[in-house]
Scaffold this motif. Structure first.
Motif, PDB file in Angstrom:
ATOM      1  N   GLU A  67     -22.813  -8.296 -50.946  1.00  0.00           N
ATOM      2  CA  GLU A  67     -23.125  -9.326 -51.614  1.00  0.00           C
ATOM      3  C   GLU A  67     -23.350 -10.721 -50.672  1.00  0.00           C
ATOM      4  O   GLU A  67     -23.725 -11.753 -51.180  1.00  0.00           O
ATOM      5  N   MET A  68     -23.184 -10.353 -49.484  1.00  0.00           N
ATOM      6  CA  MET A  68     -23.317 -11.500 -48.576  1.00  0.00           C
ATOM      7  C   MET A  68     -24.616 -11.064 -47.637  1.00  0.00           C
ATOM      8  O   MET A  68     -24.415 -10.833 -46.587  1.00  0.00           O
ATOM      9  N   LYS A  69     -25.870 -11.200 -48.343  1.00  0.00           N
ATOM     10  CA  LYS A  69     -27.034 -10.934 -47.718  1.00  0.00           C
ATOM     11  C   LYS A  69     -28.056 -11.833 -47.885  1.00  0.00           C
ATOM     12  O   LYS A  69     -28.318 -12.401 -49.260  1.00  0.00           O
ATOM     13  N   SER A  70     -28.899 -12.257 -47.064  1.00  0.00           N
ATOM     14  CA  SER A  70     -29.988 -13.343 -47.314  1.00  0.00           C
ATOM     15  C   SER A  70     -31.266 -12.629 -46.711  1.00  0.00           C
ATOM     16  O   SER A  70     -31.206 -11.449 -46.087  1.00  0.00           O
ATOM     17  N   GLN A  71     -32.351 -13.139 -47.077  1.00  0.00           N
ATOM     18  CA  GLN A  71     -33.829 -12.525 -46.534  1.00  0.00           C
ATOM     19  C   GLN A  71     -33.590 -12.591 -44.956  1.00  0.00           C
ATOM     20  O   GLN A  71     -33.696 -13.453 -44.324  1.00  0.00           O
ATOM     21  N   PHE A  72     -34.159 -11.089 -44.496  1.00  0.00           N
ATOM     22  CA  PHE A  72     -34.578 -11.424 -43.108  1.00  0.00           C
ATOM     23  C   PHE A  72     -35.901 -11.689 -42.607  1.00  0.00           C
ATOM     24  O   PHE A  72     -36.662 -11.215 -43.523  1.00  0.00           O
ATOM     25  N   PRO A  73     -36.124 -12.378 -41.711  1.00  0.00           N
ATOM     26  CA  PRO A  73     -37.586 -12.858 -41.255  1.00  0.00           C
ATOM     27  C   PRO A  73     -38.501 -11.655 -40.937  1.00  0.00           C
ATOM     28  O   PRO A  73     -38.235 -10.626 -40.082  1.00  0.00           O
ATOM     29  N   SER A  74     -39.389 -11.607 -41.842  1.00  0.00           N
ATOM     30  CA  SER A  74     -40.277 -10.393 -41.826  1.00  0.00           C
ATOM     31  C   SER A  74     -41.100 -10.132 -40.241  1.00  0.00           C
ATOM     32  O   SER A  74     -41.319  -9.142 -39.881  1.00  0.00           O
ATOM     33  N   ASP A  75     -41.412 -11.327 -39.572  1.00  0.00           N
ATOM     34  CA  ASP A  75     -42.087 -11.215 -38.401  1.00  0.00           C
ATOM     35  C   ASP A  75     -41.184 -10.843 -37.394  1.00  0.00           C
ATOM     36  O   ASP A  75     -41.309 -10.097 -36.310  1.00  0.00           O
ATOM     37  N   LEU A  76     -39.678 -11.400 -37.400  1.00  0.00           N
ATOM     38  CA  LEU A  76     -38.715 -10.933 -36.355  1.00  0.00           C
ATOM     39  C   LEU A  76     -38.319  -9.474 -36.706  1.00  0.00           C
ATOM     40  O   LEU A  76     -38.271  -8.685 -35.898  1.00  0.00           O
ATOM     41  N   HIS A  77     -38.671  -8.895 -37.827  1.00  0.00           N
ATOM     42  CA  HIS A  77     -38.065  -7.513 -38.193  1.00  0.00           C
ATOM     43  C   HIS A  77     -39.339  -6.804 -37.501  1.00  0.00           C
ATOM     44  O   HIS A  77     -38.890  -5.601 -36.912  1.00  0.00           O
ATOM     45  N   GLU A  78     -40.589  -6.946 -37.539  1.00  0.00           N
ATOM     46  CA  GLU A  78     -41.833  -6.054 -36.994  1.00  0.00           C
ATOM     47  C   GLU A  78     -41.620  -6.267 -35.414  1.00  0.00           C
ATOM     48  O   GLU A  78     -41.901  -5.309 -34.894  1.00  0.00           O
TER      49      GLU A  78
END
Length: 278
Positions: A67-78
């Protein structure tokens, strides 16, 4: 790490210190309120010591929760997926990141990063700004640590048995200013310099939104330079769940082995593209 990641949906220490209800942009607010000295102790950006993205690390329980989760940056993920693939981890999924902001008197004591469910995936650590001494030990404190010097642009990858070893940052050191020009030397030839026209400042990449480009034009790069010259920024990125996993609650709390580290691996990718491994 300075202009974007301290903002929502990230969680930061500022949420515990001040009323952030009317703050949509930490840097621009600090810039507006601080005048010509953004590094004074009352500046909002100087109070920023950590920010979390993706699964928000809970510091008191030292755990992650669904329940403690936010969106992770897609560019950093890649980017992290590509870096992990260079050492053979082709299915790495960046699910959480902690950004630490150290000032010159800052440090971090010996600790292990064991809160993730998946201990097989590597931990990626990025350094920006001032230098740091980094101690890499073993699975117990009986192991004499190795001391590494980390500079702006370095990426340190902890994997294998060394994914779970003790490590620490005992000291922040002043960086060579010539080596930091790529971080904050925004002179008249820089595409970010305030004297450029809006058309010249606009990024050509379709991946950069118009809103982000407009925000960049508001940044006073002299103040940004002032901040980076007294700050070391470390961003460490991790995979939380095993491949195919969807919920933390489906797994037992992680346990770290307590035997000595004998076959650990660490890889440092330096900003001059040199790679060392031990």
């Amino acid at each position: 790490c300075v202009l974007d990641y301290p903002n929502k949906p990230s969680k930061t220490i500022l949420d515990n210190l001040v009323d952030m209800s009317n703050v949509s942009d930490v840097w621009l607010t600090s810039q507006k309120e601080s005048g010509s000295n953004i590094t004074n102790k009352d500046s909002l950006i100087m109070k920023l010591r950590w920010a979390t993205m993706g699964y928000n690390y809970e510091w008191n329980s030292r755990a992650y929760y669904d329940e403690m989760k936010s969106q992770f940056p897609s560019d950093l993920h890649e980017l992290c997926r590509f870096i992990a693939s260079t050492i053979g981890y082709h299915n790495f999924s960046a699910e959480t990141a902690i950004v630490n902001y150290y000032h010159m008197s800052g440090d971090m004591g010996p600790h292990k990063d064991i809160s993730e469910i998946d201990h097989d995936a590597p931990l990626l650590s990025f350094s920006f700004g001032q230098d740091a001494l980094f101690l890499l030990g073993g699975l117990t404190k009986a192991t004499k640590p190795v001391c590494l010097s980390l500079h702006s642009g370095d990426v340190c990858i902890m994997y294998g048995d060394c994914r779970l070893v003790y490590h620490a940052v005992p000291r922040i050191l002043s960086a060579d200013k010539d080596n930091l020009k790529h971080c904050y030397n925004f002179n008249e030839d820089s595409p970010y310099h305030g004297n450029k026209t809006s058309e010249e400042n606009d990024p050509k990449s379709p991946d950069v939104s118009e809103g982000l480009a407009a925000r960049r034009q508001e940044v006073q790069w002299g103040l940004f330079s002032q901040y980076v010259q007294c700050t070391r920024i470390n961003m460490n990125v991790r995979q939380v769940l095993p491949p195919g996993g969807t919920n933390i609650a489906d797994y037992p709390q992680p346990v770290c082995p307590s035997v000595n580290c004998k076959t650990g691996k660490t890889s440092s990718i330096h900003n001059d593209t040199e790679q060392t491994q031990s």
